[in-house]
Scaffold this active site. Structure first.
Site, PDB file in Angstrom:
ATOM      1  CB  ALA A 267      -0.928   0.013   1.222  1.00 19.90           C
ATOM      2  CB  VAL A 268       1.448   4.016  -1.996  1.00 21.68           C
ATOM      3  CG1 VAL A 268       1.905   5.470  -2.019  1.00 21.68           C
ATOM      4  CG2 VAL A 268       2.560   3.077  -2.465  1.00 21.68           C
TER       5      VAL A 268
ATOM      6  N   GLY B 186       4.928   6.592  -8.584  1.00 23.66           N
ATOM      7  CA  GLY B 186       6.028   5.631  -8.724  1.00 23.66           C
ATOM      8  C   GLY B 186       6.415   4.882  -7.469  1.00 23.66           C
TER       9      GLY B 186
ATOM     10  CD  GLU C 130      -4.309 -15.334  -3.108  1.00 22.28           C
ATOM     11  OE1 GLU C 130      -4.410 -14.777  -2.001  1.00 22.28           O
ATOM     12  OE2 GLU C 130      -4.099 -16.542  -3.242  1.00 22.28           O
TER      13      GLU C 130
ATOM     14  CE1 TYR D 163       0.729  -5.744  -6.971  1.00 28.97           C
ATOM     15  CE2 TYR D 163      -1.513  -6.540  -7.198  1.00 28.97           C
ATOM     16  CZ  TYR D 163      -0.500  -6.018  -6.418  1.00 28.97           C
ATOM     17  OH  TYR D 163      -0.709  -5.785  -5.087  1.00 28.97           O
TER      18      TYR D 163
HETATM   19  C1  LIG Z   1      -1.845  -0.222  -5.700  1.00 31.26           C
HETATM   20  C2  LIG Z   1      -0.987   0.897  -5.119  1.00 31.26           C
HETATM   21  C3  LIG Z   1      -0.007   0.310  -4.097  1.00 31.26           C
HETATM   22  C4  LIG Z   1      -0.191   1.572  -6.248  1.00 31.26           C
HETATM   23  O1  LIG Z   1       0.694   2.503  -5.667  1.00 31.26           O
HETATM   24  P1  LIG Z   1       1.155   3.824  -6.456  1.00 31.26           P
HETATM   25  O2  LIG Z   1       2.333   4.387  -5.752  1.00 31.26           O
HETATM   26  O3  LIG Z   1       0.003   4.720  -6.665  1.00 31.26           O
HETATM   27  O4  LIG Z   1       1.582   3.202  -7.878  1.00 31.26           O
HETATM   28  P2  LIG Z   1       2.649   3.780  -8.908  1.00 31.26           P
HETATM   29  O5  LIG Z   1       2.568   5.280  -8.950  1.00 31.26           O
HETATM   30  O6  LIG Z   1       3.987   3.197  -8.639  1.00 31.26           O
HETATM   31  O7  LIG Z   1       2.075   3.223 -10.281  1.00 31.26           O
HETATM   32  C5  LIG Z   1       2.776   2.285 -11.073  1.00 31.26           C
HETATM   33  C6  LIG Z   1       1.853   1.883 -12.208  1.00 31.26           C
HETATM   34  O8  LIG Z   1       0.671   1.264 -11.699  1.00 31.26           O
HETATM   35  C7  LIG Z   1      -0.447   1.667 -12.465  1.00 31.26           C
HETATM   36  N1  LIG Z   1      -1.368   2.432 -11.605  1.00 31.26           N
HETATM   37  C8  LIG Z   1      -1.145   2.875 -10.343  1.00 31.26           C
HETATM   38  N2  LIG Z   1      -2.237   3.500  -9.862  1.00 31.26           N
HETATM   39  C9  LIG Z   1      -3.165   3.450 -10.832  1.00 31.26           C
HETATM   40  C10 LIG Z   1      -4.504   3.908 -10.926  1.00 31.26           C
HETATM   41  N3  LIG Z   1      -5.109   4.553  -9.901  1.00 31.26           N
HETATM   42  N4  LIG Z   1      -5.187   3.656 -12.063  1.00 31.26           N
HETATM   43  C11 LIG Z   1      -4.616   3.004 -13.093  1.00 31.26           C
HETATM   44  N5  LIG Z   1      -3.322   2.548 -13.070  1.00 31.26           N
HETATM   45  C12 LIG Z   1      -2.616   2.765 -11.948  1.00 31.26           C
HETATM   46  C13 LIG Z   1       0.081   2.496 -13.612  1.00 31.26           C
HETATM   47  O9  LIG Z   1       0.361   1.614 -14.688  1.00 31.26           O
HETATM   48  C14 LIG Z   1       1.361   3.044 -13.045  1.00 31.26           C
HETATM   49  O10 LIG Z   1       2.310   3.330 -14.026  1.00 31.26           O
HETATM   50  P3  LIG Z   1       2.334   4.799 -14.725  1.00 31.26           P
HETATM   51  O11 LIG Z   1       2.406   5.772 -13.598  1.00 31.26           O
HETATM   52  O12 LIG Z   1       3.577   4.764 -15.546  1.00 31.26           O
HETATM   53  O13 LIG Z   1       1.075   4.908 -15.495  1.00 31.26           O
HETATM   54  C15 LIG Z   1      -1.886   2.006  -4.465  1.00 31.26           C
HETATM   55  O14 LIG Z   1      -2.898   2.366  -5.381  1.00 31.26           O
HETATM   56  C16 LIG Z   1      -2.513   1.573  -3.164  1.00 31.26           C
HETATM   57  O15 LIG Z   1      -1.925   1.702  -2.092  1.00 31.26           O
HETATM   58  N6  LIG Z   1      -3.765   1.058  -3.213  1.00 31.26           N
HETATM   59  C17 LIG Z   1      -4.489   0.674  -2.004  1.00 31.26           C
HETATM   60  C18 LIG Z   1      -3.925  -0.587  -1.408  1.00 31.26           C
HETATM   61  C19 LIG Z   1      -4.050  -1.743  -2.372  1.00 31.26           C
HETATM   62  O16 LIG Z   1      -5.058  -1.893  -3.041  1.00 31.26           O
HETATM   63  N7  LIG Z   1      -3.014  -2.601  -2.408  1.00 31.26           N
HETATM   64  C20 LIG Z   1      -2.997  -3.777  -3.267  1.00 31.26           C
HETATM   65  C21 LIG Z   1      -3.407  -4.988  -2.493  1.00 31.26           C
HETATM   66  S1  LIG Z   1      -3.455  -6.434  -3.544  1.00 31.26           S
END
Ligand SMILES: CC(C)(COP(=O)(O)OP(=O)(O)OC[C@H]1O[C@@H](n2cnc3c(N)ncnc32)[C@H](O)[C@@H]1OP(=O)(O)O)[C@@H](O)C(=O)NCCC(=O)NCCS
Length: 148
Positions: free
Chosen positions: A68-69, A77, A101, A113
């Site tokens: 999570a972020v 990123g 998952e 992913y």
């Molecule tokens: C999933 C999560 C960890 C991604 O973290 P993040 O720091 O926002 O992701 P990043 O900025 O590194 O994104 C990397 C890539 O992921 C994809 N991505 C990330 N967020 C996205 C969004 N909201 N919609 C579509 N694509 C997304 C994109 O392809 C992105 O690449 P790009 O920036 O070149 O387009 C974050 O949304 C989160 O914490 N979600 C809630 C917790 C969760 O659901 N965890 C997963 C449990 S299985």
């Protein structure tokens, strides 16, 4: 800065998770997972914990348990960076595959992913309990790691 977490970080991870996730792990889940010595990295910026990844690595197999972020820092990123740290560690340990998952509706995580090479390998029906009445399917994903 990336720091290895230990069980005393469970509260910090649970707070981050509650801010970020639609289906957050409980504090007890984090405590148990860290107490079992599953490695976790916490991303710190300006003395603030802003993201984490927790995983399991044994006998050439790696599984991402949670990532999570914080919403204030998403889409910049950090999630990709955290996941890459696990992939690098798995490679260094000569793992063959990494598994995880994810909820079918979690578009952000699915996109992250897929970007890092994970492919869908199956579905677990009604795997996630979202409320007392609602459940959600999990998509199982994996990436194979190759070596020269
Ligand atoms: C999933 C999560 C960890 C991604 O973290 P993040 O720091 O926002 O992701 P990043 O900025 O590194 O994104 C990397 C890539 O992921 C994809 N991505 C990330 N967020 C996205 C969004 N909201 N919609 C579509 N694509 C997304 C994109 O392809 C992105 O690449 P790009 O920036 O070149 O387009 C974050 O949304 C989160 O914490 N979600 C809630 C917790 C969760 O659901 N965890 C997963 C449990 S299985």
């Amino acid at each position: 800065m990336l720091k290895l977490a230990n069980v005393s970080d469970a509260t910090c991870l649970a707070q981050l998770e509650r801010a970020a996730s639609a289906a957050p792990w409980t504090l007890q889940q984090f405590t148990d997972c860290l107490a079992e010595k599953n490695p976790a990295y916490i991303l710190w910026e300006n003395d603030r914990a802003i993201g984490f990844v927790i995983y399991h690595l044994i006998d050439g197999q790696c599984e991402i348990y949670n990532i999570a972020v914080h919403p204030d820092f998403q889409k910049n990123g950090r999630g990709k960076y955290l996941l890459e740290q696990v992939i690098d560690t798995a490679r260094a340990r000569r793992c063959q595959s990494i598994f995880l998952e994810v909820r079918v509706s979690n578009q952000a995580a699915l996109a992250l992913y897929q970007k890092l090479g994970f492919n869908e390998i199956g579905i677990r029906r009604n795997y996630y309990k979202m409320s007392s009445t609602a459940r959600e399917d999990a998509i199982m994903m994996a990436v194979d790691l190759f070596y020269d």
